[in-house]
Design a protein around this motif. Structure first.
Motif, PDB file in Angstrom:
ATOM      1  N   ASN A 126      40.370  53.362  66.116  1.00 26.08           N
ATOM      2  CA  ASN A 126      40.361  51.919  66.377  1.00 26.08           C
ATOM      3  C   ASN A 126      41.087  51.526  67.661  1.00 26.08           C
ATOM      4  O   ASN A 126      41.256  50.338  67.938  1.00 26.08           O
ATOM      5  N   GLY A 186      42.015  47.513  67.186  1.00 23.74           N
ATOM      6  CA  GLY A 186      41.382  46.516  66.339  1.00 23.74           C
ATOM      7  C   GLY A 186      40.557  45.563  67.181  1.00 23.74           C
ATOM      8  O   GLY A 186      39.820  45.969  68.080  1.00 23.74           O
ATOM      9  N   TYR A 235      39.117  41.655  59.473  1.00 22.17           N
ATOM     10  CA  TYR A 235      40.417  42.251  59.753  1.00 22.17           C
ATOM     11  C   TYR A 235      41.504  41.608  58.894  1.00 22.17           C
ATOM     12  O   TYR A 235      41.475  40.397  58.633  1.00 22.17           O
ATOM     13  N   LYS A 238      41.299  47.139  59.861  1.00 22.53           N
ATOM     14  CA  LYS A 238      39.880  46.807  59.866  1.00 22.53           C
ATOM     15  C   LYS A 238      39.306  47.050  58.483  1.00 22.53           C
ATOM     16  O   LYS A 238      39.431  48.144  57.931  1.00 22.53           O
TER      17      LYS A 238
END
Length: 293
Positions: free
Chosen positions: A279, A124, A242, A236
């Protein structure tokens, strides 16, 4: 003289990117993605090897999809981090949503005046929680980081990370901060999935199909402070957006057997990566000595 000039130019370039609105960052990230993947071929050999060894059960079109999505996320992440150096707190807060359950847990630990260790991975956008966490707790925020060799750039980035009240601590000097951290209830963030090159004290386990060494510094810090340990989950939802969930790894860390906290962290991180592999940062040489980079 040359260092000052280079730092000045770099600061201007970062500011020019950081002041752009997100609607401009979106097409800019696509251009950066195309450049990194198709022209520069940035670490594509490293990314491929990491994924081949760590995700042997993923093949063909799915493998290629994850690889391409990684570069898309990586390009967006670079711009998000730069944007985070310049964005106002008022504009940043709506882009990071912490769920009510996590806020209740954080509020409980704050009221108890507990030390809290936040454990993150390179998943992330691990930079942003530290920028906003002080809005949800009165605990003093700290974060461990690895300083850059380019001192001027390192100081620039350190100042940007600290602009909302956090204090950055050199991870190479962790033992020196015991008195500082014990002096007041604090919330301390650290990223625990770097390759612990040269370290003799590591936690060794199976991670993403590979035998892997992990830092155990987060666990040792938590035990030293008798801190509650939380894992920071990221979902995400768009470029620069986020959802965050805090999962309790241990409420009383000094009562845990050695290795338990780190192992729990590894297992949670692994599951998060498997759910959305693109991610995680695949471009690092995470498994030196095991994978023929």
């Amino acid at each position: 003289m040359w260092t000052r000039f280079l730092t000045f130019i770099l600061n201007i370039l970062l500011a020019l990117i950081g002041l752009l609105p997100f609607k401009i960052l979106r097409p800019l990230s696509k251009a950066l993605d195309f450049f990194l993947y198709n022209i520069l071929h940035y670490r594509r050999d490293v990314v491929n090897l990491n994924m081949i060894y760590a995700l042997p059960f993923i093949e063909g079109e799915k493998f290629k999809e994850i690889e391409k999505n990684f570069y898309r996320h990586f390009s967006e992440l670079i711009l998000e981090i730069i944007k985070g150096f310049y964005i106002s707190l008022e504009k940043l807060l709506p882009r990071i949503k912490i769920d009510d359950t996590s806020l209740e847990l954080l509020n409980k630990l704050t009221k108890e005046n507990r030390h809290v260790v936040l454990m993150l991975g390179h998943y992330g956008n691990w930079e942003w929680p530290l920028l906003i966490i002080q809005q949800y707790t009165t605990l003093k925020p700290f974060a461990f980081y690895a300083p850059l060799s380019f001192k001027a750039l390192d100081q620039l980035i350190k100042n940007k990370r600290e602009r909302f009240g956090a204090t950055m601590l050199d991870a190479n000097r962790a033992k020196e901060y015991n008195t500082l951290l014990k002096g007041q209830a604090s919330i301390i963030a650290l990223v625990g999935d770097q390759s612990p090159t040269g370290r003799t004290r590591t936690h060794d386990t199976r991670f993403l199909s590979l035998n892997t060494h992990f830092f155990n510094g987060g666990e040792r810090l938590a035990k030293n402070l008798d801190a509650a340990v939380l894992f920071v989950h990221f979902t995400k939802t768009g470029i620069g957006k986020y959802d965050i969930h805090l999962e309790l790894i241990s409420e009383n860390s000094n009562q845990e057997e050695e290795g338990i906290i780190t192992e729990k962290y590894v297992r949670i991180l692994e599951q998060e990566i498997l759910q959305q592999p693109s991610n995680w940062i695949w471009s690092h040489k995470r498994w030196k000595g095991m994978i023929p980079y």
